[in-house]
Design an enzyme around this catalytic site. Structure first.
Site, PDB file in Angstrom:
ATOM      1  N   ASP A   1       0.820  -1.210   0.000  1.00 46.63           N
ATOM      2  CA  ASP A   1       0.000   0.000   0.000  1.00 46.63           C
ATOM      3  C   ASP A   1       0.859   1.267   0.000  1.00 46.63           C
ATOM      4  OD1 ASP A   1      -2.400   1.434   0.009  1.00 46.63           O
ATOM      5  OD2 ASP A   1      -3.314   0.065   1.458  1.00 46.63           O
TER       6      ASP A   1
ATOM      7  N   GLU B   1       6.208  -1.837  11.562  1.00 50.17           N
ATOM      8  CA  GLU B   1       7.541  -2.230  11.102  1.00 50.17           C
ATOM      9  C   GLU B   1       7.833  -3.639  11.595  1.00 50.17           C
ATOM     10  OE1 GLU B   1       9.779  -0.516   9.231  1.00 50.17           O
ATOM     11  OE2 GLU B   1       8.516   1.277   9.050  1.00 50.17           O
TER      12      GLU B   1
ATOM     13  N   GLY C   1      14.630  -4.904   5.412  1.00 46.88           N
ATOM     14  CA  GLY C   1      15.602  -5.632   4.610  1.00 46.88           C
ATOM     15  C   GLY C   1      16.678  -6.265   5.476  1.00 46.88           C
TER      16      GLY C   1
END
Length: 275
Positions: free
Chosen positions: A142, A190, A167
C-alpha cells in the site's frame, strides 16, 4: 563450475571483485540478478516446513554492488546517483505488453528495483521494493509501504500504508524478514531483523517487531521471539518490570486471539482493485 561455486569462490576474495573483474564472473552475477527479477530463484524459501536462506544468492546481490560503478541519472525535476544496474529499476522501458505479461498493477511513483520479483495480480501503490525482495501473487503493497532488500512476502497479503518489511542483506547466512501468506500488516507498522510473521496473522496498526521484541500470548502466557505463530491477532502492549512494578513498562507485542471470520472481514483486500 556451478553457478553457486563461482559465487562462493568470488565471495572468499570479495575485496578483489571490481568493475575490472573477469567477464565470466560478471555474467554469473548478472544471471542471478536476472533470475531473481523473473522469480526463477529467490533469496529464501520454505522447504519441508522450514525457511531456508540461499546464501550464494545473497552473496551475488552484494557482489553486484562491487562490479557496477556509480552513475548519474537525470530526470525532469531531479537527478540521481546510484549503482548503474539499479538506477533505472525493474520496469524501465517496459511496454504495455510487458506489463500485461507480468500481470501486476503498478501505480506511478512506485520505485521497484531490478532483481526483485512481483507476482501476478499484485498491486503496488506508491511504494518502494528493494533488490532481492519477493512479492507473491495477489499481495498489495500500500501507499508509502516498503519491501526491504531480500524480504519475502507471501500470497494475498496486505502491507498497509506507511508500513515497512525490513531488509536483511547482511550477513549472507541471516534469514530475511518473512511475511507468510494471507497476512494483514496494519498501517505504520515495522517488521524487521528477519522476523517471521506466520500465515494468516493480523497485526494491528503501529506494531514494531524485531528479534528482541517479546511476543506474549495473553491466553497462555507463552513468550515468543522472532516469530509470530500462524493465525495470530497481534496488538501493541506493555510488560511491567517485575522487580519494580511502579517503574516504566517495556513495549511488547500481545497475541490476543486467533483470527476468526469477524477479524478477516475487517481486513480483507478489495478484489475490485485488481480489475
Amino acid at each position: 563450475m556451478s553457478l553457486e561455486k563461482i559465487i562462493n569462490d568470488a565471495w572468499e576474495k570479495k575485496d578483489q571483485v571490481s568493475p575490472n573483474s573477469e567477464q565470466s564472473l560478471k555474467d554469473t552475477i548478472n544471471q542471478v540478478i536476472n533470475d531473481l527479477d523473473s522469480g526463477k530463484v529467490r533469496v529464501a524459501e520454505k522447504i519441508k516446513g522450514q525457511w531456508i536462506t540461499h546464501q550464494h544468492i545473497k552473496k551475488a546481490i552484494m557482489l553486484s554492488f562491487r562490479i557496477y560503478p556509480m552513475e548519474n541519472l537525470s530526470g525532469p525535476y531531479s537527478s540521481w546517483y546510484d549503482k548503474s544496474h539499479l538506477l533505472k529499476g525493474k520496469t524501465a522501458n517496459w511496454t504495455k505488453s510487458d506489463h500485461e505479461k507480468a500481470g501486476f498493477r503498478m501505480v506511478p511513483n512506485s520505485p521497484v528495483r531490478k532483481g526483485s520479483y512481483v507476482g501476478k495480480n499484485a498491486v503496488l501503490m506508491p511504494c518502494y521494493v528493494n533488490i532481492g525482495a519477493y512479492i507473491d501473487e495477489g499481495t498489495m503493497i500500500d501507499t508509502f509501504a516498503r519491501a526491504g532488500s531480500c524480504s519475502q512476502i507471501g500470497k494475498n497479503c496486505h502491507i498497509s500504508a506507511g508500513s515497512g518489511v525490513g531488509g536483511v542483506l547482511e550477513p549472507a547466512q541471516a534469514l530475511p524478514t518473512i511475511i507468510e501468506d494471507n497476512v494483514f500488516l496494519g498501517a505504520m507498522s515495522e517488521v524487521v531483523e528477519g522476523v517471521i510473521v506466520g500465515e494468516g496473522s493480523v497485526l494491528s496498526m503501529g506494531m514494531y517487531i524485531g528479534q528482541s521484541t517479546k511476543i506474549v500470548d495473553r491466553k497462555t502466557g507463552e513468550i515468543h521471539y522472532g516469530k509470530i505463530p500462524p493465525y495470530s491477532v497481534v496488538v501493541p502492549g506493555t510488560l511491567p518490570d517485575k522487580n519494580n512494578p511502579s517503574g516504566p513498562s517495556l513495549y511488547c507485542a500481545v497475541i490476543i486471539k486467533q483470527v476468526d471470520e469477524k477479524t478477516r472481514s475487517k481486513t480483507s483486500i478489495n478484489d475490485l482493485l485488481r480489475d
